[in-house]
Design a protein around this motif. Structure first.
Motif, mmCIF file in Angstrom:
data_model
loop_
_atom_site.group_PDB
_atom_site.id
_atom_site.type_symbol
_atom_site.label_atom_id
_atom_site.label_comp_id
_atom_site.label_asym_id
_atom_site.label_seq_id
_atom_site.Cartn_x
_atom_site.Cartn_y
_atom_site.Cartn_z
ATOM 1 N N ILE A 51 0.841 -1.200 0.000
ATOM 2 C CA ILE A 51 0.000 0.000 0.000
ATOM 3 C C ILE A 51 0.875 1.248 0.000
ATOM 4 N N TYR A 52 1.877 1.242 0.870
ATOM 5 C CA TYR A 52 2.775 2.393 0.994
ATOM 6 C C TYR A 52 3.547 2.639 -0.302
ATOM 7 N N ALA A 54 2.834 1.774 -3.372
ATOM 8 C CA ALA A 54 1.955 2.250 -4.438
ATOM 9 C C ALA A 54 1.590 3.716 -4.225
ATOM 10 N N ALA A 55 1.324 4.087 -2.966
ATOM 11 C CA ALA A 55 0.966 5.478 -2.670
ATOM 12 C C ALA A 55 2.121 6.418 -3.004
ATOM 13 N N GLU A 56 3.326 6.050 -2.600
ATOM 14 C CA GLU A 56 4.482 6.903 -2.879
ATOM 15 C C GLU A 56 4.713 7.037 -4.386
ATOM 16 N N ASP A 58 2.541 6.664 -6.856
ATOM 17 C CA ASP A 58 1.463 7.439 -7.479
ATOM 18 C C ASP A 58 1.610 8.926 -7.194
ATOM 19 N N TYR A 251 -3.107 4.821 3.648
ATOM 20 C CA TYR A 251 -4.011 4.024 2.811
ATOM 21 C C TYR A 251 -5.061 4.906 2.129
ATOM 22 N N GLY A 254 -3.540 6.998 -0.508
ATOM 23 C CA GLY A 254 -3.295 6.196 -1.703
ATOM 24 C C GLY A 254 -4.538 6.043 -2.555
ATOM 25 N N PHE A 257 -4.985 9.256 -4.375
ATOM 26 C CA PHE A 257 -4.050 9.366 -5.501
ATOM 27 C C PHE A 257 -4.571 8.571 -6.705
ATOM 28 N N GLN A 258 -5.088 7.385 -6.454
ATOM 29 C CA GLN A 258 -5.649 6.583 -7.545
ATOM 30 C C GLN A 258 -6.848 7.273 -8.176
#
Length: 371
Positions: A51-52, A54-56, A58, A251, A254, A257-258
């Motif tokens: 999760i982390y 992907a967030a970073e 994005d 989370y 993230g 961001f998506q």
């Protein structure tokens, strides 16, 4: 028929995209078959690390953050960063000198907090205009460790629409930007930034998460009194996992961001699209205020905020009736900050154009019945 959600004009914690809230609700008890809520996960477990990461990734993509910047996921909000920044950067040059441009309530607090750890000079102050315009005639010290600005003042409604070029002003100090209420609402000229930070609770997620973007060359200069959990170098080396980070906030961020990566408007996508919609929302509301005999916005036209729009009823006795009527129309949290009074509409990324149009319609209806 499903009842429409009210339009929430809170300055923060602020509204989130409805589809983000729906996804979080659907995943509350069981994130992607893991058998756990994200709130129950170890911050070092493979589920949360995915999760982390992907967030970073994005976030870096959305804001086109250069590789020489580290992105840190921290805690304490923008207010705590007012202390954490000087603890990390005031030692960049001998003397610990910090220049602060005071453009409103938040940068004034930044200067006061930095004085605990640094020699602070007010390089410019908008007090003479009652913080209704950006201050001019900056007096920058050549030996300052850094220069601090707040790019958008949520209380006063003043915004830098272009970041200052310190080199053109004769300073080689890095620019530190408190962009709490501006981040992800528009593109950023990273060539002018040394460090940027912001609490997430405006455009990004729930309160508790703070984002820091810092050039690698600025790491490793923390004062000896800086707590290890606040040392940017320590946090960067541990990939934001030195202590337990605000996992659920990361989370939700993230998911935002998506959502933003999918967002399209006026033939654009991502941050370019949301910036264009923010421009259109602000123009719509300012036009209604400027065309009114009952309401007024007092900020100079060239630095009006796109995010936070304070306004006043010329007849103050109507304030309570205005707020009561707004609530009946499902227009929430329009009361201005207690320090300045009046009203304030915060129209962050999650506020749709339809919400601003609903407010404009109410402004006109209220004026027609109380004019």
């Amino acid at each position: 028929m499903k009842k429409a959600r009210p339009f929430n004009f809170s300055a923060g914690p602020a509204a989130l995209p409805e589809e983000v809230l729906q996804q979080a609700a659907a995943e509350m008890l069981d994130w992607q078959g893991s058998g756990m809520s994200v709130m129950e996960m170890s911050h070092r477990g493979r589920e949360f690390i995915s999760i982390y990461e992907a967030a970073e990734a994005d976030l870096r993509e959305l804001l086109a953050v250069p590789r020489e910047f580290r992105i840190l996921f921290m805690q304490g909000g923008g207010l705590a960063e007012n202390a954490i920044v000087p603890l990390n950067l005031s030692g960049l040059k001998p003397g610990g000198k910090v220049d602060v441009v005071v453009s409103g309530s938040w940068s004034k607090k930044s200067a006061a907090e930095a004085r605990r750890y640094a020699d602070v000079s007010i390089a410019a102050d908008g007090a003479a205009s009652q913080y209704r315009s950006l201050p001019g005639n900056w007096q920058l010290r050549r030996d300052a460790a850094y220069v601090h600005i707040c790019s958008n003042e949520t209380i006063d409604g003043v915004e830098f629409h272009e970041l200052p070029d310190l080199k053109a002003l004769g300073s080689d100090a890095p620019l530190v930007v408190d962009c709490s209420s501006q981040q992800l609402s528009r593109t950023i000229d990273w060539s002018r930034v040394g460090l940027a930070f912001g609490g997430a609770q405006k455009n990004i997620g729930p309160a508790g998460l703070t984002l820091v973007f810092v050039r690698e060359e600025l790491l490793g200069h923390a004062l000896p009194i800086c707590p290890s959990a606040f040392d940017y170098k320590t946090v960067a080396e541990a990939q934001s996992m030195y202590n337990t980070p605000p996992t659920y906030g990361i989370y939700i961020a993230g998911l935002v961001f998506q959502w933003l990566k999918r967002f399209s408007y006026a033939g654009k996508t991502g941050v370019a699209a949301i910036e264009q919609r923010n421009i259109d929302k602000a123009k719509l509301l300012y036009a209604a205020l400027d065309g009114s005999a009952l309401y007024e916005n007092r900020v100079a036209a060239d630095c009006r905020s796109r995010m936070n729009i304070p306004f006043y009823l010329r007849e103050e006795r109507l304030n309570e009736a205005f707020l009561a009527g707004a609530k009946e129309r499902s227009l929430l949290q329009l009361k201005g900050h207690k320090s300045v009074g009046g009203m304030r509409a915060s129209i962050y990324n999650a506020m749709p154009l339809e919400g601003v149009q609903a407010l404009v319609d109410y402004l006109k209806d209220f004026e027609a019945s109380h004019g």
